[in-house]
Design a protein around this motif. Sequence first.
Motif, PDB file in Angstrom:
ATOM      1  N   SER A   1     -39.175   9.888 -53.177  1.00  0.00           N
ATOM      2  CA  SER A   1     -38.391  11.073 -52.799  1.00  0.00           C
ATOM      3  C   SER A   1     -37.400  11.461 -53.891  1.00  0.00           C
ATOM      4  N   LYS A   2     -37.085  12.747 -53.906  1.00  0.00           N
ATOM      5  CA  LYS A   2     -36.103  13.282 -54.850  1.00  0.00           C
ATOM      6  C   LYS A   2     -35.168  14.228 -54.109  1.00  0.00           C
ATOM      7  N   GLU A   3     -33.961  14.388 -54.635  1.00  0.00           N
ATOM      8  CA  GLU A   3     -33.034  15.338 -54.034  1.00  0.00           C
ATOM      9  C   GLU A   3     -33.571  16.752 -54.170  1.00  0.00           C
ATOM     10  N   ILE A   4     -33.322  17.576 -53.157  1.00  0.00           N
ATOM     11  CA  ILE A   4     -33.662  18.985 -53.277  1.00  0.00           C
ATOM     12  C   ILE A   4     -32.755  19.589 -54.352  1.00  0.00           C
ATOM     13  N   LYS A   5     -33.327  20.288 -55.287  1.00  0.00           N
ATOM     14  CA  LYS A   5     -32.583  20.804 -56.432  1.00  0.00           C
ATOM     15  C   LYS A   5     -31.506  21.795 -56.000  1.00  0.00           C
ATOM     16  N   ASN A   6     -30.427  21.818 -56.763  1.00  0.00           N
ATOM     17  CA  ASN A   6     -29.382  22.819 -56.550  1.00  0.00           C
ATOM     18  C   ASN A   6     -29.954  24.220 -56.747  1.00  0.00           C
TER      19      ASN A   6
END
Length: 458
Positions: free
Chosen positions: A282-287
Motif C-alpha cells: 500500500s501507498k499513501e494517496i497522493k496530495n
Amino acid sequence: MKQVDTRIRELKSKYKKTSRPICFSFRNFCSKWKWAKRSDVYTHHLHKYPAKLLSYIPIFFLSRTPQNKHEVVLDPFAGSGTVLLESIAHPYYKRNCLGIEINPLARLISKVKTTPLDDDKLRLRKKDLLNRLNNKNIKPVIPYYKNLSLWFTRRAQNKLGKLRACIDRMKNDDYKDFFLVCFSSIIRKVALADPNIPPPVILKPLKYKKNRQKFISLKRFLNDNQNPNVYNTFKDSIEKNQYRIKSLSAINGVQAKIIWDDARNPKMGTLLNRGDIKKTDSKEIKNNSIDLIITSPPYITAQKYVRTTKLELLWLGLVDSQSIMKLDKATIGTEVVRRSDEIIETNISEIDNLFKKVAHISLNRASMMNKYFNDMAIVMKNAYRILKNGREMILVVGNNTVCGYNVKTHKMLEKIGENAGFKTEFIIKDKIASRGMLTKRHGSGGLIENEYILVLKK
C-alpha cells in the motif's frame, strides 16, 4: 449538465445571502430525468445494507460539467457502494471512483455491485454450485457463536452451513464473490430475527398485535423460518442478482474500486476476494490527486452498523465473536467506548462546551461524542490533503439528540472542515423519506428528520 450547473450557482448565491441551510429535494429535482429514476436499477438492490445514501445526491453532483475528462471521485465511507456505482454508471459523465470502507461485508457488496461478469460463465458456475448441493457428503460450515441458536433453528443452520461449504469449494474469483453476496443476502430472510428492525432482534409477533395484518404476516414468517427453504431462497437471490449484474455490461472505460479500510489513514491498497484488503504494497494517496469527494460518514449513535450486519459477517466468516468487537470499536461513530477514555478537546468551543454538558449526564456518551468528532477531524484533514485545489468535498450528515441535547452535527463538521482549511460553499437541508435509514430510535437518540449536505471547497 447545464441545468445542474445553473442550479448550483443559484444555491451558492442564495446561501451567500442568508448563510442558512437551503431546503432542496434531490429526489424531486433529479427524478424528472427519465434516466435518473432510481428503484431496482443496476445493482443497487443487490443486498440490503443499513443507512444507504440516497442515490439522487451523488447523481446531482456527478451531473455537473466536469473540469476534465479523467476526474477521480473518492468516497471515504463507501458503505455498500452507492457513490461508486453512480460514478461509473452516469450516462453523460462517467468517472473512476475509489472507496474506503471499514466493514468487510460492505467492501464485498461494493466490489460485486461494481464488477461486471460474463453472463454465460456465471450461468455455468451457478449450475456447478447448485449441482454440488446434491452431494450428501459435504459437511456444513457453521460459524461458532454462542447465541447462534437464538437466531437460526438447527435445520436452518445445517442448510446454510452446507450452502456455505459448497461456495467455499469454488475457485477464488469475482464469481465466487457474487455467490457469497447472494448467500449473505438471504441470511436475514431465513432467521428468527424481526425483519422490521435493522439490528437483529428476536421476532415477537405479539408486539404487533394491534396491527392484525402485520401480526399475521410476521407469525407466518416466524413459523416458516422454523424450517426455512434455504436453497430455494438462495436460487431466487441468484436469479434476481444475475439480472442486475447483467446491467453492468454496458459500463466500460471506467472502474470503481475499494482501496482501503480506514478513512482516518487513507491509502491505496488492493481489494482481494471476500472483501479482504492487501496492505503489504500500500501507498499513501497522493496530495492533490482527487477531483471530488462525495461521502456520508456514520451518524453519532444513529445506526449500529456492525451490529446490524453481524449475522451476515459471521456466516461469511468475515468475523468471529472476538474480532466483531474489535471491528465495532474501530468504527467511527461507535458506541463502544470506556468511561475512562480521555476527552481530548477539539479547540472548537461549540463542540467542547457540548462535551462538558453531556459529561455531567453521561461520561460514556461524552466520550463517544468526543471520539467521533476527533476522528472526523482526522478524516477532514486527510480529505483536504488529497483533494485538488479548487475542488469540493460533499458531506452528507444528520443531526440527532444525545442526552437531551440537540447535536447540530452539520454545524460542528462545518467548523471542523474550516479548521482543516475548507471554505463552506453552501449547505442544503433535504427531508428524509424512508431510505433504509434508522430514523426513529430509542428515547435518547431522537428522530432524524433531515439530512444536511455540506459543500466544502479547498
